[in-house]
Motif scaffolding. Structure first.
Motif, PDB file in Angstrom:
ATOM      1  N   LEU A  31     -31.601   0.247  34.279  1.00 25.51           N
ATOM      2  CA  LEU A  31     -31.453   1.705  34.332  1.00 25.51           C
ATOM      3  C   LEU A  31     -31.104   2.274  32.959  1.00 25.51           C
ATOM      4  O   LEU A  31     -31.641   3.313  32.562  1.00 25.51           O
ATOM      5  N   VAL A  60     -34.842  11.273  33.178  1.00 24.19           N
ATOM      6  CA  VAL A  60     -33.457  11.751  33.220  1.00 24.19           C
ATOM      7  C   VAL A  60     -32.615  10.713  33.962  1.00 24.19           C
ATOM      8  O   VAL A  60     -32.985  10.299  35.058  1.00 24.19           O
ATOM      9  N   PRO A  61     -31.517  10.251  33.353  1.00 22.09           N
ATOM     10  CA  PRO A  61     -30.730   9.219  34.043  1.00 22.09           C
ATOM     11  C   PRO A  61     -30.286   9.673  35.427  1.00 22.09           C
ATOM     12  O   PRO A  61     -29.697  10.734  35.580  1.00 22.09           O
ATOM     13  N   GLY A  62     -30.620   8.875  36.426  1.00 18.05           N
ATOM     14  CA  GLY A  62     -30.350   9.278  37.806  1.00 18.05           C
ATOM     15  C   GLY A  62     -29.057   8.717  38.356  1.00 18.05           C
ATOM     16  O   GLY A  62     -28.672   9.035  39.475  1.00 18.05           O
ATOM     17  N   GLY A  63     -28.378   7.870  37.591  1.00 19.21           N
ATOM     18  CA  GLY A  63     -27.131   7.294  38.080  1.00 19.21           C
ATOM     19  C   GLY A  63     -27.340   6.579  39.402  1.00 19.21           C
ATOM     20  O   GLY A  63     -28.299   5.832  39.567  1.00 19.21           O
TER      21      GLY A  63
END
Lengths: 200, 435
Positions: free
Chosen positions: B169, B179-182
Motif C-alpha cells: 500500500l 490517493v492513499p486509501g488507508g
C-alpha cells in the motif's frame, strides 16, 4: 483505553467515515507534521502512532483506521472497542458522507465507550466551491449530540493539528472521573472553524 | 526488537538452570502439572495462564537474578517464559474445544468454495494494488500460522503478512497518483489474501493468540493487525452475495458449481492413482474447476498445459507448473528406483514405492515444511527439562526469517527469469530427469 502513567497517556483513537472522506489523508497530515523529540511515530498504511505534548502531559495516539465501505460496517465494533477517542470524518462536498457520519455518531453513542471523546471532522474544507454540507448544519448537529466539530483540510493542513490537540486536551486525565468532557469546551473550536472556513 | 528471540530464549533457559532460580522453576513446573487436573475450558485456561504470567512477572522482578534488570530484560525473560509454558501446554490449549474445530472446518470449506470464483474486483480492490508477488508472499506468511506452537510466533506470522500488505500500500501511494486509501484499501486486500491463503485452523489460531499471548503484548500495532484478521475471518464467515460486488444470481450459481466440483473432486480423491488427477485435479483442487471449464470443450482435460503457448502462461501458472514438475520428478525417480530394484535379480529390500501418490503431493511440500517447523519447536520442548535444552535447537526465529527471505527470493527469481525462460528451464529439467 487511555492509560496514565508519568503524565504520559496512551490513547487509542479510531477513525470512522465513508470511503473517500479522506480519513487517512487527514491522519497522515497530522502524523507527518509532528516532531516530538525522543518519541517515535509509526506511519503505516492503516495504523499510525504519534505523540503530542499538551500542557500537562504527553499523549501518545495510537490511530486505528477503519474501512469505510458499507460492506464492512458490521465489523466496526471490533475496531472501536476500547477506544478513548474517535474522529468521525465526512467530506464537505458529499452530502451522503455526512449522513454516514451521523450514523457513526449514533452507533458510537449507543455502543461505544461512554467516556469516549468524539470529534466530527468536515474534511476537504478547501473544496469551497463544491461544498454540499454547510458548517452551520454540522455545527448544530455536533452541538446537539455532544461532540466537537471542526472543518479540516488535509490538503492545506487547516485545523488538522488542532483537532488532535483538542482531543488530547479533552482526554480524561484520571480514568473514572470527568464524564461530561464532551460538552465543556464547546466555544473555542467553533470560532476556529469559522475562521478556517472563511479564509480557505 | 523481535529478532534476537532465540538468544533471548537461551538466556531464559540459562537463568532457569541457575540454582538460585529453583523456586521459579518449581512454580513453573507445578503450574504446568496443575493444568492437567482441570477440564479444558478455553476461557478459563486463558485467564489462568494470563494470571500466572502476571504472578511470575512480579516474582522475576523481585528475583535476585534480575536485580537491576531493565524493563527490556524483564520483558525478554517473560517472552522466554511464555514460549516455555505454552509449548508445554500446547496440546492442552490449542483447539481443544470441538466447537473450535468445527468452526475451523466451516471457514476452510467456505474459503475453498470462494477460491474458485472470487476475484479482486468483487471486493473492489483497485488494480494498482493487485500485485501477484506481494500477495503470494503475504499468503505464505499467513499460511505459516499453524506451523508454530507459541502465541508470539503465531502472532508474528500475522504481523509479517500484514507488513507485506502495508508495504504494498505504501509503495502504491508513492508510485501512482493513487490517493492513499488507508484501511479502505488494507482490509479488502487482507480479506482477499486470507481467502487465497486459506490458512489452516484459522479460527483456532486466532483464539489461541487472543487467549495466550501475554496481554501487554497484544496492543498497539500488533493488536491492530490482529483485529484486522479477526475482521477478515468474520467477514468471510458471513460472506454472501450482498457483501461482494457481484450479481446475486451469479454468486449463488458460482457457489453451487463450486460445491459440486468439490464433491466430484472428493470422489476422485478416492480413485487414488488416476494419472490425470495426479497431474491436474488432485494437486490443485481449488484451481481444478477453472482449468476444467476452460478445457472440456477441446478435450484437453487431463493435461491442461499440453497445448499451452509460453506466452499464455501467467506467473501463477509457472508456479503451479514448477510444483507439478517437482511432483512428477519425485514420482518418476521413485518409480525408476522401484523398477530398477524389481528388475534386479538380487534379493535386496525393495524400497517402498515412495508415497508420492496424487493426494499427498498437493500439500506435501507445504506440510513437510510445516512439519519440520513443528518438529523443530515441539521436539525441543516437549518432555525436556530446562537442563537438557540446547541453544541451537531453539532457533525457530532464525528459521522464520529464513523462510521469508527464501520465498522473497523465489518470487524474485520468477520475475527475473520471465515466463518463457522459466518454462524452458522446467521443460529442460524435466527432460534431463527422464533421460
Amino acid at each position: 483505553m487511555a492509560t496514565t502513567g508519568n503524565k504520559s497517556i496512551n490513547a487509542k483513537l479510531v477513525l470512522l467515515g465513508d470511503v473517500g472522506a479522506g480519513k487517512s489523508s487527514l491522519v497522515l497530515r497530522f502524523v507527518k507534521g509532528q516532531f516530538v523529540e525522543f518519541q517515535e511515530s509509526t506511519i503505516g498504511a492503516a495504523f499510525f502512532s504519534q505523540t503530542l505534548a499538551v500542557n500537562d502531559a504527553t499523549v501518545k495516539f495510537e490511530i486505528w483506521d477503519t474501512a469505510g465501505q458499507e460492506r464492512y460496517h458490521s465489523l466496526a465494533p471490533m475496531y472501536y472497542r476500547g477506544a478513548a477517542a474517535a474522529i468521525i470524518v465526512y467530506d464537505i462536498s458529499n452530502q451522503a458522507s455526512f449522513e454516514r457520519a451521523k450514523k457513526w455518531v449514533q452507533e458510537l453513542q449507543a455502543q461505544g465507550n461512554p467516556n469516549m471523546v468524539m470529534a466530527l471532522a468536515g474534511n476537504k474544507a478547501d473544496l469551497v466551491d463544491a461544498r454540499k454540507v454547510t458548517a452551520e448544519e454540522a455545527q448544530v448537529y455536533a452541538q446537539e449530540n455532544g461532540l466537537f466539530f471542526m472543518e479540516t483540510s488535509a490538503k492545506t493542513a487547516a485545523n488538522v493539528n488542532d483537532i488532535f490537540f483538542e482531543i488530547a486536551k479533552r482526554l480524561p486525565r484520571v480514568q473514572p472521573a470527568q464524564n461530561s468532557s464532551g460538552m465543556v469546551l464547546m466555544d473555542r473550536p467553533v470560532e476556529r472553524t469559522a475562521a478556517a472556513s472563511c479564509c480557505s | 526488537m523481535e529478532n534476537s528471540s532465540s538468544v533471548t530464549f537461551y538466556d531464559f533457559l540459562d537463568k532457569m538452570r541457575n540454582p538460585s532460580s529453583l523456586d521459579l522453576v518449581r512454580s513453573i513446573k507445578s503450574f504446568i502439572v496443575s493444568f492437567s487436573f482441570h477440564a479444558a475450558n478455553p476461557e478459563n485456561n486463558g485467564k489462568r495462564v494470563q494470571e500466572f504470567f502476571s504472578t511470575m512477572e512480579a516474582a522475576i522482578i523481585d528475583h535476585p537474578l534480575w536485580a537491576d534488570a531493565s524493563d527490556e530484560e524483564i520483558d525478554r525473560a517473560m517472552e522466554g517464559l511464555e514460549k516455555y509454558v505454552m509449548t508445554k501446554l500446547f496440546a492442552r490449549t490449542f483447539a481443544v474445544s470441538p466447537e473450535d474445530a468445527m468452526i475451523d472446518q466451516e471457514i476452510s470449506e467456505k474459503i475453498c468454495l470462494l477460491q474458485t470464483f472470487l476475484r479482486p474486483e468483487h471486493l473492489d480492490i483497485p488494480a494498482v494494488l493487485r500485485n501477484e508477488s506481494s500477495w503470494l508472499l503475504a499468503e505464505k506468511e499467513l499460511q505459516k500460522i499453524n506451523a508454530f506452537k507459541t502465541p508470539r510466533e503465531k502472532l508474528l506470522c500475522i504481523m509479517s503478512c500484514c507488513r507485506v500488505i502495508n508495504n504494498l500500500l505504501l509503495n502504491a501511494s508513492l508510485s501512482e497518483d493513487h490517493v492513499p486509501g488507508g484501511a479502505d484499501d488494507f482490509l479488502p486486500v487482507l480479506i482477499y489474501i486470507t481467502i487465497k491463503a486459506n490458512p489452516p485452523r484459522l479460527h483456532s489460531n486466532l483464539r489461541f493468540i487472543q487467549l495466550y499471548r501475554r496481554q501487554e503484548k497484544l496492543i498497539s500495532e500488533a493488536a491492530y493487525y490482529f483485529t484486522n484478521l479477526i475482521s477478515a475471518k468474520s467477514f468471510i464467515m458471513d460472506l454472501s452475495a450482498k457483501s461482494v460486488s457481484m450479481d446475486e444470481m451469479e454468486f449463488e450459481k458460482s457457489m453451487e458449481a463450486a460445491r459440486q466440483a468439490n464433491n466430484s473432486s472428493q470422489v476422485e480423491h478416492s480413485l487414488a492413482l488416476d494419472e490425470a488427477s495426479m497431474l491436474g485435479e488432485h494437486a490443485y483442487p481449488a484451481t481444478a474447476t477453472t482449468i476444467e471449464t476452460e478445457t472440456t470443450t477441446s478435450g484437453r482435460l487431463n493435461y491442461p498445459y499440453m497445448e499451452a503457448e509460453p506466452g499464455e502462461l501467467t506467473v501463477e501458472d509457472v508456479e503451479r507448473l514448477l510444483k507439478l514438475y517437482k511432483d512428477v520428478v519425485t514420482k518418476y525417480t521413485s518409480l525408476c528406483k522401484t523398477v530398477r530394484y524389481l528388475s534386479m535379480p538380487r534379493m535386496g529390500v525393495i524400497p517402498p514405492p515412495s508415497r508420492g501418490t496424487g493426494a499427498l503431493s498437493s500439500q506435501s511440500e507445504e506440510t513437510s515444511a510445516n512439519a519440520s517447523h513443528q518438529a523443530n519447536s515441539s521436539s525441543i520442548l516437549e518432555g525436556t527439562d530446562f537442563l537438557s535444552l540446547e541453544p541451537q535447537e531453539t532457533s525457530e526465529d532464525v528459521h522464520h526469517k529464513g523462510e521469508v527471505q527464501r520465498s522473497e527470493n523465489c518470487t524474485k527469481e520468477v520475475h527475473k527469469l520471465g515466463v518463457d525462460e522459466m518454462e524452458a528451464k522446467i521443460v529442460k529439467g524435466f527432460q534431463q530427469n527422464t533421460d
